[in-house]
Design an enzyme around this catalytic site. Structure first.
Site, PDB file in Angstrom:
ATOM      1  CD  GLU A 127      21.495   4.625  39.031  1.00 19.71           C
ATOM      2  OE1 GLU A 127      21.596   5.604  38.250  1.00 19.71           O
ATOM      3  OE2 GLU A 127      20.840   3.606  38.786  1.00 19.71           O
ATOM      4  CB  ILE A 158      26.606  -1.291  46.455  1.00 15.53           C
ATOM      5  CG1 ILE A 158      26.019  -0.340  45.412  1.00 15.53           C
ATOM      6  CG2 ILE A 158      25.670  -2.468  46.751  1.00 15.53           C
ATOM      7  CD1 ILE A 158      24.767   0.421  45.835  1.00 15.53           C
ATOM      8  NE  ARG A 274      44.090  11.133  82.697  1.00 16.30           N
ATOM      9  CZ  ARG A 274      45.302  11.269  82.185  1.00 16.30           C
ATOM     10  NH1 ARG A 274      45.950  10.206  81.743  1.00 16.30           N
ATOM     11  NH2 ARG A 274      45.853  12.451  82.130  1.00 16.30           N
ATOM     12  CG  HIS A 344      38.748   8.018  75.895  1.00 18.57           C
ATOM     13  ND1 HIS A 344      37.402   7.929  76.122  1.00 18.57           N
ATOM     14  CD2 HIS A 344      39.220   6.753  75.991  1.00 18.57           C
ATOM     15  CE1 HIS A 344      37.084   6.660  76.346  1.00 18.57           C
ATOM     16  NE2 HIS A 344      38.160   5.927  76.280  1.00 18.57           N
ATOM     17  N   GLY A 345      40.420  12.496  76.232  1.00 17.97           N
ATOM     18  CA  GLY A 345      41.535  13.408  76.003  1.00 17.97           C
ATOM     19  C   GLY A 345      42.397  12.891  74.854  1.00 17.97           C
ATOM     20  CD  GLU A 369      19.196   1.965  55.315  1.00 16.00           C
ATOM     21  OE1 GLU A 369      19.665   0.871  55.060  1.00 16.00           O
ATOM     22  OE2 GLU A 369      17.977   2.185  55.297  1.00 16.00           O
TER      23      GLU A 369
END
Lengths: 385, 263
Positions: A127, A158, A274, A344-345, A369
């Site tokens: 809530e 929710i 890469r 990944h740059g 949770e």
């Protein structure tokens, strides 16, 4: 000790892996971009019996155990968190209370539709002023003379309550005074079906991640449901939701492991492809250190999560291990996604690459949770601190 | 009608294939899976059974392999086969394609199927030939690389993938048909089917049970003798042609191909 999965568990793991690669992976980016709820995927998961894995076959469930559930959640999250959280919230939070606390009639009435995935279950605990401090619930349910509950209040964050196939929400509500309780509130769990007058689902939140999952605020205005929708005994709501959250943590821990593994999968494959300064970046020690550390931590977190599942499956106390697994995996998921983006740059900052989505999807795993801080509280309590 | 589907346990596609330096053979110690092409054969059997154009009483999965090949059978029955047969015997180790085909045919003689289905190739050996060998032993017609099966007046009308387009062939049953992966989209096994797989009957046979002549199988009974297998040499770095002037680039590519008599 036996670290080998059984043949059944291996086949479940492999099947969900193939399903995730074949059915989810090709559309995950689009679902996320267009914020589309994955109806078709959920229907397929339902056909495969994966929307009710840990529930008995007599209610239409898969008859699997917690470990089977963990393996499935892990493999789904390795590819896409939105699908995984939809299944996870539906199973651990939406369906679980009815299975654990419902009477025979309630189980017969609701479980077959939930376990088959024809309908989705939601759990309405949080809530505006009661998240982890769920005892502070404000939503009220008054038992009227005519044998109905009249519910007034609001829930938020929710999952699964506002889709076209949402069937019901199990909410916590104050049903009276309990002088013995810490805050003198008698809390009970009550089931409210979608379509009940007075039960409204608000607009979906604009979230950082989990874009293809359904998350909304709920409001109840003189919402009337039959007295029989009470789950278990009146006044047991507090104990009940603590039990639900303990189980839910194992599922969310599996999501953390899966997301971290998915991030590592992507990072490793990119690093090998890469090239920089004339060789694959996977040959540079600084990149290798990241990959090696992640792989090691993921394996440790996975074992902790499987242990929590095994403790539950063998009927032992799992509260501490589930909290530890949740704490460890949530943090790991965030770090793994960040490192995967780093490897990944610039491309990691572009949505075409899954790690970009993983980075956004990871953060909630240290919050939902029960926040990390709440897990630490639970763990410290168990240590007797 | 009774359909037998020949299946094989193979190294999982996700595992990088490598030659075990100590044995000079394919390393099969890692994660395994049911040969993907065989899942198409099982799906084809299930579609015949569920299609209703011909009454299929039973689908039986048959494998020859080591003890852990039972996992491939579990997957096969979770995909719909009614029961399975596992031919497992130390004397079978080292069998070549001809010996394996003979051994499988002996099992099939016991089963007396009206139709034998199998994947056209295995993911590991990729010989493409087991179906033909089995058919020869059983004296049944053999069709390979089939991508469509329709029931027509009790016969099967099949489309075979050919180099250009398709051959349409009608075949009388009993027959042995190997299928390609374009024939169907295999289903995923449901959780219930996975959990129930071990409850379906599984016959474990040794060579003697199947009436297999020990002299015709195993390394000694095989006529193929394998030399040393080695991993292919690592690819060279290749030639990179910078595209500064496209006409010039094209000329360079054509010259490169011409030099190697590729055009």
């Amino acid at each position: 000790m036996n670290f080998d999965l059984s043949d059944d568990h291996r086949l479940i793991q492999k099947t969900v892996r193939e399903f995730a690669l074949g059915e989810i992976s090709p559309i995950a980016e689009q679902l996320d971009r267009e914020k589309q709820f994955p109806y078709e995927i959920i229907a397929k998961l339902g056909e495969l019996g994966l929307m009710g894995i840990p529930f008995p076959a007599e209610y239409g469930g898969g008859g699997g155990d917690t470990l089977a559930y963990v393996l499935a959640v892990e493999e789904l999250t390795r590819i896409d968190s939105s699908v995984a959280i939809t299944l996870c919230a539906h199973t651990s939070l939406g369906t679980q209370p009815i299975y654990l606390f419902g009477n025979q009639e309630q189980k017969q009435r609701w479980l077959p539709d939930l376990c088959s995935g024809r309908k989705l279950g939601a759990f309405g605990l949080t809530e505006p002023e009661a998240g982890s401090d769920a005892g502070n619930v404000r939503t009220r349910a008054r038992l009227l003379d005519e044998g109905e509950w009249a519910i007034d209040g609001a829930k938020q964050f929710i999952t699964n309550a506002g889709t076209d196939i949402s069937g019901l929400v199990a909410i916590t509500a104050v049903t009276g005074e309990d002088p013995g309780a810490k805050n003198a509130k008698e809390i009970s769990n009550i089931v409210i079906e979608n379509g009940t007058p007075g039960y409204e689902q608000g607009e979906p939140y604009r979230k950082m991640g989990w874009h293809a999952s359904d998350t909304r605020p709920l409001t109840f205005t003189d919402c009337r449901v039959p007295q029989e929708n009470l789950l278990g005994q009146r006044g047991q709501g507090f104990k009940q939701f603590l039990q639900i959250l303990d189980i839910g943590r194992i599922g969310v821990a599996a999501m953390g492991v899966g997301l971290a593994q998915g991030a590592l999968d992507e990072a490793l494959s990119y690093a090998k492809e890469r090239k920089a300064f004339g060789k694959s970046i996977s040959k540079f020690q600084l990149i290798q250190a990241k990959l090696a550390d992640l792989s090691t931590e993921i394996e440790a977190a996975r074992l902790l999560t499987y242990k929590a599942a095994l403790l539950k499956d063998t009927g032992r106390s799992f509260t501490l291990t589930a909290a530890q697994a949740k704490l460890k995996t949530g943090r790991l998921a965030v770090r793994a996604a960040e490192e995967a983006v780093q490897i990944h740059g610039g491309y990691g900052y572009i949505e075409e690459y899954p790690v970009c989505r993983f980075y956004r999807d990871a953060k909630i795993l240290t919050i939902g949770e029960g926040t990390d801080e709440v897990q630490q509280m639970v763990i410290a309590q168990a240590l007797g601190a | 009608m009774k359909i037998c589907v020949l299946v094989k346990q193979v190294p999982d596609a996700a595992v990088a294939k490598r030659i075990d330096p100590s044995t000079s053979r394919l390393d099969r110690s890692g994660e395994t899976n049911l040969n993907p092409f065989d899942t198409h054969a099982i799906e084809a059997a299930m579609q015949l059974k569920e299609g209703g154009a011909i009454a299929v009483e039973e689908v039986v999965a048959v494998t020859m392999g080591p003890e852990n090949a039972v996992r491939a059978l579990h997957k096969a029955v979770s995909l719909g086969a009614d029961r399975s047969v596992h031919l497992c015997d130390d004397g079978l180790v080292g069998s070549d394609v001809a010996a394996t085909g003979y051994a499988l045919a002996k099992v099939l003689e016991r089963e007396k199927p009206d139709l034998v289905l199998l994947g056209q190739q295995s993911d590991d050996g990729e010989c493409y030939t087991i179906g033909a060998v089995v058919a020869d032993h059983l004296q049944m017609p053999s069709l390979t690389q089939v991508i469509k099966i329709d029931v027509e007046d009790g016969n099967l009308r099949c489309e075979r993938q050919a180099e250009y387009g398709y051959d349409t062939v009608s075949v009388q049953i009993p027959a042995v048909i190997s299928v390609g992966d374009a024939i169907n989209e295999p289903r995923y096994p449901s959780l219930k089917a996975i959990m129930g797989a071990k409850k379906k009957p599984l016959d474990a046979l040794g060579s003697a049970d199947a009436g297999i002549d020990a002299a015709m199988v195993g390394a000694d009974g095989s006529r193929v003798s394998c030399g040393d297998f080695k991993s292919p040499p690592a690819k060279g770095s290749g030639t990179i042609i910078e595209d500064e002037d496209t006409n010039e680039t094209v000329e360079k590519i054509v010259a490169w191909l011409d030099e190697r008599k590729l055009i």
